[in-house]
Write a protein that holds these residues in place. Structure first.
Motif, PDB file in Angstrom:
ATOM      1  N   LEU A 102     -41.242  34.193 -62.024  1.00 55.89           N
ATOM      2  CA  LEU A 102     -40.373  33.349 -62.959  1.00 55.89           C
ATOM      3  C   LEU A 102     -40.989  31.931 -63.389  1.00 55.89           C
ATOM      4  O   LEU A 102     -40.991  31.478 -62.724  1.00 55.89           O
ATOM      5  N   VAL A 103     -41.479  32.097 -64.299  1.00 55.54           N
ATOM      6  CA  VAL A 103     -42.068  31.205 -64.444  1.00 55.54           C
ATOM      7  C   VAL A 103     -41.558  29.822 -65.679  1.00 55.54           C
ATOM      8  O   VAL A 103     -41.718  30.571 -66.713  1.00 55.54           O
ATOM      9  N   ASN A 104     -41.010  29.126 -65.539  1.00 55.43           N
ATOM     10  CA  ASN A 104     -40.789  28.222 -66.930  1.00 55.43           C
ATOM     11  C   ASN A 104     -39.653  29.032 -67.439  1.00 55.43           C
ATOM     12  O   ASN A 104     -39.868  28.800 -69.048  1.00 55.43           O
ATOM     13  N   THR A 105     -38.401  30.289 -66.569  1.00 53.87           N
ATOM     14  CA  THR A 105     -37.632  30.606 -67.907  1.00 53.87           C
ATOM     15  C   THR A 105     -36.432  30.718 -67.845  1.00 53.87           C
ATOM     16  O   THR A 105     -35.801  29.135 -66.922  1.00 53.87           O
ATOM     17  N   SER A 106     -35.288  31.053 -68.256  1.00 47.75           N
ATOM     18  CA  SER A 106     -34.543  31.161 -68.677  1.00 47.75           C
ATOM     19  C   SER A 106     -33.290  32.231 -69.042  1.00 47.75           C
ATOM     20  O   SER A 106     -34.382  32.757 -69.328  1.00 47.75           O
ATOM     21  N   ALA A 107     -32.253  32.022 -68.687  1.00 46.06           N
ATOM     22  CA  ALA A 107     -31.113  33.027 -69.497  1.00 46.06           C
ATOM     23  C   ALA A 107     -29.799  31.674 -69.852  1.00 46.06           C
ATOM     24  O   ALA A 107     -28.987  31.448 -69.234  1.00 46.06           O
ATOM     25  N   ALA A 108     -29.482  32.723 -70.612  1.00 44.46           N
ATOM     26  CA  ALA A 108     -27.421  32.149 -71.207  1.00 44.46           C
ATOM     27  C   ALA A 108     -27.638  33.075 -70.203  1.00 44.46           C
ATOM     28  O   ALA A 108     -27.153  34.067 -69.410  1.00 44.46           O
ATOM     29  N   GLY A 109     -25.691  32.175 -69.785  1.00 43.04           N
ATOM     30  CA  GLY A 109     -25.073  32.366 -68.847  1.00 43.04           C
ATOM     31  C   GLY A 109     -25.319  31.551 -67.710  1.00 43.04           C
ATOM     32  O   GLY A 109     -24.687  31.697 -66.942  1.00 43.04           O
ATOM     33  N   ARG A 198     -42.174  20.395 -63.553  1.00 45.48           N
ATOM     34  CA  ARG A 198     -41.014  18.981 -64.238  1.00 45.48           C
ATOM     35  C   ARG A 198     -41.706  18.500 -65.762  1.00 45.48           C
ATOM     36  O   ARG A 198     -40.368  17.522 -66.018  1.00 45.48           O
ATOM     37  N   GLY A 199     -42.749  18.329 -66.028  1.00 45.48           N
ATOM     38  CA  GLY A 199     -42.820  18.256 -67.301  1.00 45.48           C
ATOM     39  C   GLY A 199     -42.789  18.961 -68.278  1.00 45.48           C
ATOM     40  O   GLY A 199     -43.538  18.952 -69.747  1.00 45.48           O
ATOM     41  N   ASP A 200     -42.401  20.283 -68.604  1.00 50.45           N
ATOM     42  CA  ASP A 200     -41.639  20.732 -69.441  1.00 50.45           C
ATOM     43  C   ASP A 200     -41.072  20.227 -70.797  1.00 50.45           C
ATOM     44  O   ASP A 200     -40.105  19.836 -70.507  1.00 50.45           O
ATOM     45  N   ARG A 201     -41.684  20.063 -72.049  1.00 51.11           N
ATOM     46  CA  ARG A 201     -41.190  19.758 -73.654  1.00 51.11           C
ATOM     47  C   ARG A 201     -40.103  21.128 -73.207  1.00 51.11           C
ATOM     48  O   ARG A 201     -39.013  19.972 -74.644  1.00 51.11           O
ATOM     49  N   LEU A 202     -40.421  21.766 -73.491  1.00 51.83           N
ATOM     50  CA  LEU A 202     -39.357  23.375 -74.268  1.00 51.83           C
ATOM     51  C   LEU A 202     -38.580  23.617 -74.089  1.00 51.83           C
ATOM     52  O   LEU A 202     -37.518  23.739 -74.366  1.00 51.83           O
ATOM     53  N   VAL A 203     -38.315  24.088 -72.086  1.00 55.03           N
ATOM     54  CA  VAL A 203     -37.411  24.793 -71.360  1.00 55.03           C
ATOM     55  C   VAL A 203     -37.212  24.017 -69.922  1.00 55.03           C
ATOM     56  O   VAL A 203     -37.811  23.016 -69.407  1.00 55.03           O
ATOM     57  N   ALA A 204     -35.900  23.082 -70.509  1.00 54.71           N
ATOM     58  CA  ALA A 204     -35.739  22.033 -68.975  1.00 54.71           C
ATOM     59  C   ALA A 204     -35.695  22.890 -67.273  1.00 54.71           C
ATOM     60  O   ALA A 204     -35.491  24.172 -67.932  1.00 54.71           O
ATOM     61  N   PRO A 205     -36.371  22.395 -67.152  1.00 55.27           N
ATOM     62  CA  PRO A 205     -37.032  22.328 -65.862  1.00 55.27           C
ATOM     63  C   PRO A 205     -35.192  22.912 -65.001  1.00 55.27           C
ATOM     64  O   PRO A 205     -35.744  23.709 -63.526  1.00 55.27           O
ATOM     65  N   GLU A 206     -34.149  22.463 -65.547  1.00 53.50           N
ATOM     66  CA  GLU A 206     -32.760  22.570 -64.417  1.00 53.50           C
ATOM     67  C   GLU A 206     -32.677  24.045 -65.155  1.00 53.50           C
ATOM     68  O   GLU A 206     -32.041  24.999 -64.068  1.00 53.50           O
ATOM     69  N   CYS A 207     -33.425  24.075 -65.800  1.00 50.97           N
ATOM     70  CA  CYS A 207     -33.102  26.065 -66.050  1.00 50.97           C
ATOM     71  C   CYS A 207     -33.952  27.353 -64.717  1.00 50.97           C
ATOM     72  O   CYS A 207     -32.698  28.016 -64.326  1.00 50.97           O
ATOM     73  N   SER A 208     -34.855  26.462 -64.348  1.00 50.05           N
ATOM     74  CA  SER A 208     -35.189  27.515 -63.455  1.00 50.05           C
ATOM     75  C   SER A 208     -34.437  26.974 -62.112  1.00 50.05           C
ATOM     76  O   SER A 208     -34.250  28.034 -60.754  1.00 50.05           O
ATOM     77  N   PRO A 223     -45.452  18.738 -60.190  1.00 48.58           N
ATOM     78  CA  PRO A 223     -44.912  17.658 -60.627  1.00 48.58           C
ATOM     79  C   PRO A 223     -45.033  17.612 -61.895  1.00 48.58           C
ATOM     80  O   PRO A 223     -44.523  16.402 -62.890  1.00 48.58           O
ATOM     81  N   THR A 224     -46.210  17.317 -62.228  1.00 54.10           N
ATOM     82  CA  THR A 224     -46.526  16.898 -64.164  1.00 54.10           C
ATOM     83  C   THR A 224     -46.705  18.123 -65.617  1.00 54.10           C
ATOM     84  O   THR A 224     -46.123  17.647 -66.002  1.00 54.10           O
ATOM     85  N   ALA A 225     -46.722  19.157 -64.439  1.00 56.99           N
ATOM     86  CA  ALA A 225     -47.681  20.350 -65.529  1.00 56.99           C
ATOM     87  C   ALA A 225     -46.408  20.710 -66.575  1.00 56.99           C
ATOM     88  O   ALA A 225     -44.582  20.153 -66.832  1.00 56.99           O
ATOM     89  N   GLY A 226     -46.986  21.316 -67.845  1.00 57.15           N
ATOM     90  CA  GLY A 226     -45.991  21.235 -68.608  1.00 57.15           C
ATOM     91  C   GLY A 226     -45.516  23.227 -68.495  1.00 57.15           C
ATOM     92  O   GLY A 226     -46.050  23.302 -67.526  1.00 57.15           O
ATOM     93  N   HIS A 227     -44.466  23.443 -70.331  1.00 59.37           N
ATOM     94  CA  HIS A 227     -44.437  24.879 -70.096  1.00 59.37           C
ATOM     95  C   HIS A 227     -45.215  25.632 -70.097  1.00 59.37           C
ATOM     96  O   HIS A 227     -45.379  26.665 -69.378  1.00 59.37           O
ATOM     97  N   ASP A 228     -46.818  25.608 -70.361  1.00 60.77           N
ATOM     98  CA  ASP A 228     -47.978  26.559 -69.952  1.00 60.77           C
ATOM     99  C   ASP A 228     -48.338  26.093 -68.963  1.00 60.77           C
ATOM    100  O   ASP A 228     -49.434  25.490 -68.501  1.00 60.77           O
ATOM    101  N   LEU A 229     -47.793  26.329 -67.690  1.00 66.34           N
ATOM    102  CA  LEU A 229     -48.021  26.106 -66.258  1.00 66.34           C
ATOM    103  C   LEU A 229     -49.726  26.663 -66.448  1.00 66.34           C
ATOM    104  O   LEU A 229     -50.424  26.169 -65.189  1.00 66.34           O
TER     105      LEU A 229
END
Length: 252
Positions: A102-109, A198-208, A223-229
């Motif tokens: 699961l890469v840079n994803t999220s879920a309600a709840g 950690r550099g994701d500007r679309l989905v916060a890393p806290e979601c993962s 440590p540096t990549a964006g959402h499109d890892l």
């Protein structure tokens, strides 16, 4: 023999994986296959209607795999909206899956909406839903989803994808609604690895991190990549999967 199934996110298609499928396939045992699927409404399926729910997306993708002759077991490597599809797939058909990445994803709840889609990205997402020049839209998406310097060759490819297989405003909206409505299952009944940028500007890393905490899953953070890892560091993804499940890989 395993089928490694790659699932992309909102309005993206199989070709956006770029170098990643080849890098992954180089490390797999002989006989394992990498299959990059398009969500309905994206890529080769751009003329189809995107479902309004993640559940229906799972149905469509399972049907697509079987029609192509790809049988379980599957390992899902899934980014963003694709990660939500993977979680739902595990709930619907656990017996088909060996594992999920699961890469840079999220879920309600598990995460609030302002982390699942950070407010700074709203203007870009709005522009992506409106008609307009593909070049300007893709440049904006690149700036939002990658921490790499602008790459003219990649942008030319993205514009070509957008022009040859255009995602309609309606389908983009349907995918956005499906993602917003998706809620985390009570448990994830398959082995899984969570990867975050950690550099994701679309989905916060806290979601993962929230996903990993909820289901006590291993978490690796770039440590540096964006959402499109897969664009920013595809080799890193392969290495993290190989470290987690070395029995599925051959030595480099």
């Amino acid at each position: 023999m395993k089928n490694w199934v790659l699932l992309r996110g909102l309005t993206r298609e199989a070709r956006h994986w770029d170098a990643f499928p080849a890098l992954l396939e180089q490390r797999l045992p002989v006989g394992d296959r990498v299959v990059a699927l398009d969500l309905p409404g994206n890529g080769r399926l751009w003329r189809e209607a995107s479902p309004w729910s993640v559940e229906r997306l799972v149905d469509a993708l399972r049907t697509q795999l079987l029609a192509q002759g790809h049988r379980p077991p599957y390992v899902l490597v899934a980014l963003s909206l694709g990660g939500m599809v993977a979680m739902e797939w595990a709930l619907q058909a656990r017996e088909e899956l060996d594992a999920c990445i699961l890469v840079n994803t999220s879920a309600a709840g598990l995460s609030p909406f302002w982390q699942r889609m950070q407010p700074r990205c709203y203007p870009v997402l709005l522009r992506s839903l409106l008609p307009g020049p593909a070049a300007a839209r893709e440049r904006a998406v690149y700036a939002l989803t990658s921490t790499r310097a602008p790459d003219a060759a990649v942008l030319r490819q993205w514009v070509d994808y957008a022009e040859s297989h255009p995602v309609s405003t309606t389908n983009a909206l349907r995918q956005l609604v499906a993602a917003a409505r998706f809620r985390a299952p009570a448990q994830l009944p398959v082995p899984a690895l969570v990867l975050a940028s950690r550099g994701d500007r679309l989905v916060a890393p806290e979601c993962s991190r929230a996903i990993a905490r909820a289901w006590k899953l291993p978490l690796r953070e770039h440590p540096t990549a964006g959402h499109d890892l897969p664009l920013d560091d595809p080799a890193w993804i392969v290495e993290q999967i190989a470290r987690c499940w070395p029995e599925h890989f051959v030595r480099p």
